[in-house]
Design an enzyme around this catalytic site. Sequence first.
Site, PDB file in Angstrom:
ATOM      1  N   ASP A  35       0.862  -1.182   0.000  1.00 39.92           N
ATOM      2  CA  ASP A  35       0.000   0.000   0.000  1.00 39.92           C
ATOM      3  C   ASP A  35       0.905   1.240   0.000  1.00 39.92           C
ATOM      4  OD1 ASP A  35      -2.320   1.495   0.037  1.00 39.92           O
ATOM      5  OD2 ASP A  35      -3.180   0.492   1.787  1.00 39.92           O
ATOM      6  N   GLU A  37       0.116   4.598   1.875  1.00 37.51           N
ATOM      7  CA  GLU A  37       0.051   5.571   2.969  1.00 37.51           C
ATOM      8  C   GLU A  37       1.091   5.299   4.059  1.00 37.51           C
ATOM      9  OE1 GLU A  37      -2.516   4.097   1.580  1.00 37.51           O
ATOM     10  OE2 GLU A  37      -4.000   5.619   1.011  1.00 37.51           O
ATOM     11  N   HIS A  87      -2.612  -0.299  -3.844  1.00 40.01           N
ATOM     12  CA  HIS A  87      -3.049   1.060  -3.512  1.00 40.01           C
ATOM     13  C   HIS A  87      -3.796   1.718  -4.681  1.00 40.01           C
ATOM     14  CE1 HIS A  87      -3.098   5.170  -2.054  1.00 40.01           C
ATOM     15  NE2 HIS A  87      -2.601   5.538  -3.217  1.00 40.01           N
ATOM     16  N   HIS A 131      -1.204   1.015   6.701  1.00 44.70           N
ATOM     17  CA  HIS A 131      -1.586   2.180   7.505  1.00 44.70           C
ATOM     18  C   HIS A 131      -2.620   1.778   8.546  1.00 44.70           C
ATOM     19  CE1 HIS A 131      -5.233   2.119   5.107  1.00 44.70           C
ATOM     20  NE2 HIS A 131      -4.448   1.967   4.052  1.00 44.70           N
ATOM     21  N   HIS A 143      -7.328   5.019   7.368  1.00 42.53           N
ATOM     22  CA  HIS A 143      -8.633   4.737   6.765  1.00 42.53           C
ATOM     23  C   HIS A 143      -8.769   3.231   6.599  1.00 42.53           C
ATOM     24  CE1 HIS A 143      -5.988   4.586   3.252  1.00 42.53           C
ATOM     25  NE2 HIS A 143      -6.896   3.797   2.687  1.00 42.53           N
ATOM     26  N   GLU A 161      -7.450  -2.497   7.189  1.00 41.16           N
ATOM     27  CA  GLU A 161      -7.048  -3.313   6.032  1.00 41.16           C
ATOM     28  C   GLU A 161      -6.098  -4.430   6.467  1.00 41.16           C
ATOM     29  OE1 GLU A 161      -5.601  -0.516   3.087  1.00 41.16           O
ATOM     30  OE2 GLU A 161      -7.377   0.703   3.357  1.00 41.16           O
TER      31      GLU A 161
END
Length: 298
Positions: A35, A37, A87, A131, A143, A161
Amino acid sequence: MKKILPLFGFMFGLFTLPTWSQPNPSKLKIFISVDMEGIGGVVHGDQTSASGGEYNRARKLMVEEVNAAIAGALEAGATEILVNDSHGSMRNILLEDLRPPAQLLSNFFKPMGMMQGLDQTFNAVFFIGYHAKAGSAVGVLAHTGSSTIVDLKINGVSVGEGGMNIFAAGALGVPVVLVTGDQETVAQTRQLINNVEGVIVKEAIGTNAAKFMQPEEARKLIRDGARDALRRLKEFKPYRLASPYKFEITFSTTAHADIAEQIPTVTRQDAKTISYTTSDYLSGYRLLRVLYRYLRAD
Ligand SMILES: [Zn+2]
């Protein structure tokens, strides 16, 4: 020969079928879900959005952290590495920048999203650039899935996630052995699986600021973490969540819940919350992905 070969092939298939989906002991297959972030140096939407001014810089930082994980995996004897770009557009990593011999899974639609490509033949999973979950007080760009989810609970446990993907890997019998990101990401992962190699590449200050180390330092930590995790691979166990699987999603608006409720098997819990239950984790995961990624209420 023409008559014998198909028969032999049939017998071969019969005898090998029961072990077909198990890890091959002579191979060390690594799955990397990456990902953005949680990458060192990344702290703002201008870097994580493909239309952002700093996006090209951020995707370079992203692939270099993946390359560090690949280098560590190779040091530990990895024979196959699959990188799943996880992502946004899922088309952030440029193939020519990826360290060989890793293979790249790019773009979407991928039914299994961040875990597409993983199967029972893999030995270990790495989460790179992950993240914190939605609603975290601390955690860079925290998020879960998308901005439409306020909270996700799986079997009563609020997860991000990382959590939903740990359970997906567990359903396939593969342990998650390495996670990289900010300190909150590593802490949230350890709340679920205490035994995981955690590499903190930045210090989150709230959800919008961070203190960075130099990229070279972060990459060295990731390389060492990847290598060390694989060298003690026998110590890790897949996280097998017990069936049935209840998914509860609290959306940011009642309109999202109004729409989601129309799907058979989905039940309205309250104004913004829906739930559904499956006996197979991965089918529940696939519906979850559709709900957070493709459900629009405008
Ligand atoms: Zn994400």
